[in-house]
Design a protein around this motif. Structure first.
Motif, PDB file in Angstrom:
ATOM      1  N   GLU A 142       0.828  -1.204   0.000  1.00  0.00           N
ATOM      2  CA  GLU A 142       0.000   0.000   0.000  1.00  0.00           C
ATOM      3  C   GLU A 142       0.863   1.254   0.000  1.00  0.00           C
ATOM      4  OE1 GLU A 142      -2.376  -0.622   3.433  1.00  0.00           O
ATOM      5  OE2 GLU A 142      -3.873  -1.854   2.395  1.00  0.00           O
ATOM      6  N   GLN A 143       1.942   1.223   0.768  1.00  0.00           N
ATOM      7  CA  GLN A 143       2.845   2.375   0.809  1.00  0.00           C
ATOM      8  C   GLN A 143       3.527   2.586  -0.542  1.00  0.00           C
ATOM      9  OE1 GLN A 143       3.557   4.652   3.409  1.00  0.00           O
ATOM     10  NE2 GLN A 143       1.660   3.761   4.227  1.00  0.00           N
ATOM     11  N   ILE A 157       2.283   1.818  -3.466  1.00  0.00           N
ATOM     12  CA  ILE A 157       1.265   2.392  -4.343  1.00  0.00           C
ATOM     13  C   ILE A 157       1.124   3.890  -4.095  1.00  0.00           C
ATOM     14  CG2 ILE A 157      -1.207   2.483  -4.839  1.00  0.00           C
ATOM     15  CD1 ILE A 157      -0.041   0.071  -6.091  1.00  0.00           C
ATOM     16  N   GLU A 158       0.988   4.278  -2.827  1.00  0.00           N
ATOM     17  CA  GLU A 158       0.794   5.677  -2.492  1.00  0.00           C
ATOM     18  C   GLU A 158       2.008   6.525  -2.850  1.00  0.00           C
ATOM     19  OE1 GLU A 158      -1.997   7.221  -1.513  1.00  0.00           O
ATOM     20  OE2 GLU A 158      -2.854   5.243  -1.962  1.00  0.00           O
ATOM     21  N   ARG A 159       3.189   6.002  -2.575  1.00  0.00           N
ATOM     22  CA  ARG A 159       4.412   6.757  -2.881  1.00  0.00           C
ATOM     23  C   ARG A 159       4.563   6.942  -4.389  1.00  0.00           C
ATOM     24  NH1 ARG A 159      10.110   6.032   0.162  1.00  0.00           N
ATOM     25  NH2 ARG A 159       8.865   7.186   1.672  1.00  0.00           N
ATOM     26  N   LYS A 194       2.092   6.925  -6.655  1.00  0.00           N
ATOM     27  CA  LYS A 194       1.062   7.862  -7.107  1.00  0.00           C
ATOM     28  C   LYS A 194       1.496   9.303  -6.868  1.00  0.00           C
ATOM     29  CE  LYS A 194      -3.133   5.057  -6.513  1.00  0.00           C
ATOM     30  NZ  LYS A 194      -4.378   4.910  -5.718  1.00  0.00           N
ATOM     31  N   LYS A 195       2.124   9.541  -5.734  1.00  0.00           N
ATOM     32  CA  LYS A 195       2.507  10.893  -5.345  1.00  0.00           C
ATOM     33  C   LYS A 195       3.747  11.386  -6.091  1.00  0.00           C
ATOM     34  CE  LYS A 195       3.739  13.628  -1.257  1.00  0.00           C
ATOM     35  NZ  LYS A 195       3.936  13.594   0.221  1.00  0.00           N
TER      36      LYS A 195
END
Length: 227
Positions: free
Chosen positions: A209-210, A212-214, A216-217
């Motif tokens: 999940e981290q 994915i978020e990193r 995306k950002k």
């Protein structure tokens, strides 16, 4: 793996290839890196490797004959899977490209200089062109060192932890998740509880999940490429 690097500045590789992972790979006998000075294949007493471009214009061009002689001398001794020219207009070096090259046995890396090499070398000898980025550096030596490092670390047995390379950024088109080590509490800045829980399933989920978020950002284009 054997990597033969053609350059007019072999001394530039002393630092990158004498330390860390590449040094260990050489000591383990997992990679053999040979540096070839193109000037040794020059045909005049001045060891010239560059000349003025036909048609005029600024800068000099690497001559065809020394480069051709160097490549041909190597091809007489071994079969090479790829003869790669480090060029700003080549395909962009990526983790996918590094993975592909790590499966091969013999590579030649040609380092350009000046305004580039005689086009006939590219037409008749080069099998692949690779760029390390959309910018120009003074020569192909630094690019060749980067490519070599990216490839060699993927060879089985090079890294102490065989799974380490599999979790690198870009392996799944995702950036790596945040990592932490001791102490778990520094100035009140704490490590996420899940990493201290011992619950492997939850840790794997959190890391994914981290990532994915990193991604995306910071690199949204990578996420879009997965769709």
């Amino acid at each position: 793996m054997q990597i033969d690097i053609l350059t007019i500045f072999p001394e530039m590789f002393d630092g990158p290839f004498s330390h860390s992972i590449i040094k260990r790979a050489k000591e383990k006998g997992l990679v053999n890196i040979n540096l070839h000075n193109i000037r040794d294949y020059a045909t005049n007493k001045h060891k010239s490797v560059d000349d003025y471009p036909f048609g005029g214009g600024a800068g000099m061009v690497m001559m065809i004959e020394p480069v051709a002689r160097c490549i041909e001398s190597l091809k007489e001794k071994a079969h090479f899977d790829e003869i790669i020219y480090l060029s700003p207009d080549g395909e962009l070096l990526s983790q996918k490209v590094a993975n592909q090259l790590s499966l091969l046995n013999n590579l030649i890396l040609l380092c350009g200089h000046y305004k580039g090499i005689d086009e006939r070398i590219r037409e008749h000898f080069i099998t692949r062109e690779i760029s390390v980025g959309d910018y120009v550096i003074s020569g192909g030596e630094l690019a060749a060192a980067i490519l070599t490092d990216a490839v060699v670390r993927l060879i089985p047995g090079v890294l102490n932890d065989e799974t380490s390379a599999l979790s690198d950024s870009f392996q799944d088109n995702l950036l790596s998740p945040p990592v932490y080590t001791r102490p778990s509490d520094f100035r009140g800045w704490k490590v996420p509880d899940v990493l201290l829980s011992g619950n492997e399933k939850e840790i794997v989920k959190w890391r994914y999940e981290q990532s994915i978020e990193r991604t995306k950002k910071r690199r949204p284009g990578l996420i879009e490429g997965l769709r």
